[in-house]
Design a protein around this motif. Sequence first.
Motif, PDB file in Angstrom:
ATOM      1  N   THR A  55       0.799  -1.231   0.000  1.00 18.39           N
ATOM      2  CA  THR A  55       0.000   0.000   0.000  1.00 18.39           C
ATOM      3  C   THR A  55       0.832   1.281   0.000  1.00 18.39           C
ATOM      4  O   THR A  55       0.292   2.354  -0.272  1.00 18.39           O
ATOM      5  CB  THR A  55      -0.933   0.032   1.220  1.00 18.39           C
ATOM      6  OG1 THR A  55      -0.154  -0.045   2.427  1.00 18.39           O
ATOM      7  CG2 THR A  55      -1.908  -1.133   1.177  1.00 18.39           C
ATOM      8  N   ARG A  56       2.125   1.182   0.309  1.00 20.16           N
ATOM      9  CA  ARG A  56       2.912   2.399   0.480  1.00 20.16           C
ATOM     10  C   ARG A  56       4.190   2.443  -0.354  1.00 20.16           C
ATOM     11  O   ARG A  56       4.960   3.389  -0.235  1.00 20.16           O
ATOM     12  CB  ARG A  56       3.313   2.573   1.960  1.00 20.16           C
ATOM     13  CG  ARG A  56       2.139   2.782   2.916  1.00 20.16           C
ATOM     14  CD  ARG A  56       1.495   4.139   2.706  1.00 20.16           C
ATOM     15  NE  ARG A  56       0.469   4.399   3.723  1.00 20.16           N
ATOM     16  CZ  ARG A  56      -0.797   4.071   3.601  1.00 20.16           C
ATOM     17  NH1 ARG A  56      -1.211   3.454   2.488  1.00 20.16           N
ATOM     18  NH2 ARG A  56      -1.670   4.345   4.550  1.00 20.16           N
ATOM     19  N   THR A  57       4.439   1.435  -1.173  1.00 25.64           N
ATOM     20  CA  THR A  57       5.670   1.422  -1.967  1.00 25.64           C
ATOM     21  C   THR A  57       5.346   1.352  -3.456  1.00 25.64           C
ATOM     22  O   THR A  57       4.268   0.893  -3.854  1.00 25.64           O
ATOM     23  CB  THR A  57       6.573   0.232  -1.589  1.00 25.64           C
ATOM     24  OG1 THR A  57       5.944  -0.995  -1.991  1.00 25.64           O
ATOM     25  CG2 THR A  57       6.835   0.205  -0.084  1.00 25.64           C
ATOM     26  N   SER A  58       6.300   1.776  -4.277  1.00 22.66           N
ATOM     27  CA  SER A  58       6.106   1.734  -5.728  1.00 22.66           C
ATOM     28  C   SER A  58       6.043   0.293  -6.231  1.00 22.66           C
ATOM     29  O   SER A  58       5.309  -0.007  -7.178  1.00 22.66           O
ATOM     30  CB  SER A  58       7.247   2.484  -6.424  1.00 22.66           C
ATOM     31  OG  SER A  58       8.502   1.895  -6.120  1.00 22.66           O
ATOM     32  N   PHE A  59       6.803  -0.607  -5.586  1.00 29.04           N
ATOM     33  CA  PHE A  59       6.766  -2.007  -6.000  1.00 29.04           C
ATOM     34  C   PHE A  59       5.374  -2.594  -5.775  1.00 29.04           C
ATOM     35  O   PHE A  59       4.827  -3.288  -6.638  1.00 29.04           O
ATOM     36  CB  PHE A  59       7.810  -2.804  -5.215  1.00 29.04           C
ATOM     37  CG  PHE A  59       7.827  -4.274  -5.553  1.00 29.04           C
ATOM     38  CD1 PHE A  59       8.314  -4.714  -6.764  1.00 29.04           C
ATOM     39  CD2 PHE A  59       7.340  -5.206  -4.647  1.00 29.04           C
ATOM     40  CE1 PHE A  59       8.319  -6.072  -7.086  1.00 29.04           C
ATOM     41  CE2 PHE A  59       7.341  -6.555  -4.950  1.00 29.04           C
ATOM     42  CZ  PHE A  59       7.836  -6.987  -6.172  1.00 29.04           C
ATOM     43  N   LEU A  63       2.594  -0.933  -5.666  1.00 30.43           N
ATOM     44  CA  LEU A  63       1.690  -0.301  -6.631  1.00 30.43           C
ATOM     45  C   LEU A  63       1.801  -0.974  -7.997  1.00 30.43           C
ATOM     46  O   LEU A  63       0.802  -1.209  -8.673  1.00 30.43           O
ATOM     47  CB  LEU A  63       2.006   1.186  -6.745  1.00 30.43           C
ATOM     48  CG  LEU A  63       1.174   1.977  -7.762  1.00 30.43           C
ATOM     49  CD1 LEU A  63      -0.305   1.910  -7.411  1.00 30.43           C
ATOM     50  CD2 LEU A  63       1.652   3.424  -7.834  1.00 30.43           C
ATOM     51  N   LYS A  64       3.034  -1.308  -8.397  1.00 30.64           N
ATOM     52  CA  LYS A  64       3.232  -2.001  -9.676  1.00 30.64           C
ATOM     53  C   LYS A  64       2.524  -3.345  -9.680  1.00 30.64           C
ATOM     54  O   LYS A  64       1.886  -3.725 -10.673  1.00 30.64           O
ATOM     55  CB  LYS A  64       4.725  -2.188  -9.938  1.00 30.64           C
ATOM     56  CG  LYS A  64       5.484  -0.902 -10.241  1.00 30.64           C
ATOM     57  CD  LYS A  64       6.965  -1.174 -10.403  1.00 30.64           C
ATOM     58  CE  LYS A  64       7.742   0.117 -10.655  1.00 30.64           C
ATOM     59  NZ  LYS A  64       9.208  -0.132 -10.777  1.00 30.64           N
ATOM     60  N   GLN A  86      -0.093  -4.202  -7.971  1.00 30.04           N
ATOM     61  CA  GLN A  86      -1.537  -4.002  -8.026  1.00 30.04           C
ATOM     62  C   GLN A  86      -1.997  -3.572  -9.418  1.00 30.04           C
ATOM     63  O   GLN A  86      -3.091  -3.928  -9.850  1.00 30.04           O
ATOM     64  CB  GLN A  86      -1.949  -2.963  -6.982  1.00 30.04           C
ATOM     65  CG  GLN A  86      -1.723  -3.442  -5.555  1.00 30.04           C
ATOM     66  CD  GLN A  86      -2.365  -2.527  -4.531  1.00 30.04           C
ATOM     67  OE1 GLN A  86      -3.584  -2.445  -4.427  1.00 30.04           O
ATOM     68  NE2 GLN A  86      -1.551  -1.833  -3.758  1.00 30.04           N
ATOM     69  N   LEU A  88       5.671  -1.459 -17.637  1.00 28.04           N
ATOM     70  CA  LEU A  88       6.065  -2.382 -16.582  1.00 28.04           C
ATOM     71  C   LEU A  88       6.479  -3.729 -17.178  1.00 28.04           C
ATOM     72  O   LEU A  88       5.886  -4.198 -18.141  1.00 28.04           O
ATOM     73  CB  LEU A  88       4.910  -2.589 -15.600  1.00 28.04           C
ATOM     74  CG  LEU A  88       4.410  -1.350 -14.854  1.00 28.04           C
ATOM     75  CD1 LEU A  88       3.278  -1.715 -13.911  1.00 28.04           C
ATOM     76  CD2 LEU A  88       5.542  -0.692 -14.082  1.00 28.04           C
TER      77      LEU A  88
END
Length: 364
Positions: free
Chosen positions: A228-232, A234-235, A237, A251
Amino acid sequence: MSFVSESPIDSAVPQPPISKLAKSALAAILRIFLPVLLALVVGGLILMALGKNPLDYYGYVLDRGLFSWGGFQATLTRMVPLLLMAAGLIIAFRAGIWNLGGDGQFLLAAVITAALAPALIQVMPRSLMIICCIAVSVAVSALWALLPALLKARYGVNEIITSLMMSFLGISFANVLVKLVFRDPSTTVPQTPDLPVEDRLPRLFDTTVHAGILIALVVIVLVHIMMTRTSFGLKLQIVGANPRAAVHAGLNVGWLTVATFALSAGLIGLAGSIEILGVWGTVRADWNPAYGLVVVPLVFLARFHGIGTIGFTLFFAILMIGGESASRRIGVPQHYVLVLVALLLLFLALVEYLDQLWRKRVKD
């Protein structure tokens, strides 16, 4: 005179009505707790049809799984592998990947730990032995998931089929290792050498609860933060929500698929390793707690929310520990808890379907 100044940003952005927020919160609560309530009610009706008192059954479950000191300690101990497996499934499900090979990954990690720990404790301190066993077991589980990951990433093969196939192979291979390769010659029953109790994970505050509960809680919180809090996160998801959009966004979907499988299987392997280091100390032939598919409804009930999963895992651990005692006392099969799990899955799907149908009608 008012001493509270209104921010220009707050005044410019329209705030949703309180009633709308309340309705949204109520709907979320119903989607989460209604399947649980329906499963318990229908489970109680089944008990009544069998001539048993459901209030007695649920009373014994709460008494032995939550309110008694010994039962509560057993409940916390049972939570450890469930939480760690849930952490692995959250990563996979949020990325749109169905890693259903948890039982094979869990058992292989458990067998590797059971074989390594008694040997390593002879030549190194307990803390270093624990770290080595965990590292090797996590690596083995991650490697075991490599084939479904590559087939999914390279050829688009359905991972449900391949992960289930690898789970079956993993369970069978683990039994072969116990019976032939890692068998303790000093015992008549096929099992690995036993790790002495004093060399296992330390107990907390003079209880039977081992330090694995702290590891599990830290891991589930870290997974929640990562997703929920990192770019990894987010990728992952984005890949889970729309793989085609992820490709257009630049990506590397193939690499993210492999990484997701590795992380998911690695955490499940961590569960198997901690279970041996904290509770059993050995693996007997044909031992399989079969936590893999049992954890799935807990993760769905929590809507893939790491912190929310803790509460549902506690609820299910109470059912498991208390249900074992309740089954003996009122005379129902010990695995009646699995009936409640099946009902939970059924009503979870039904509530989800009705919720989607209602949203569609409101939108139209």
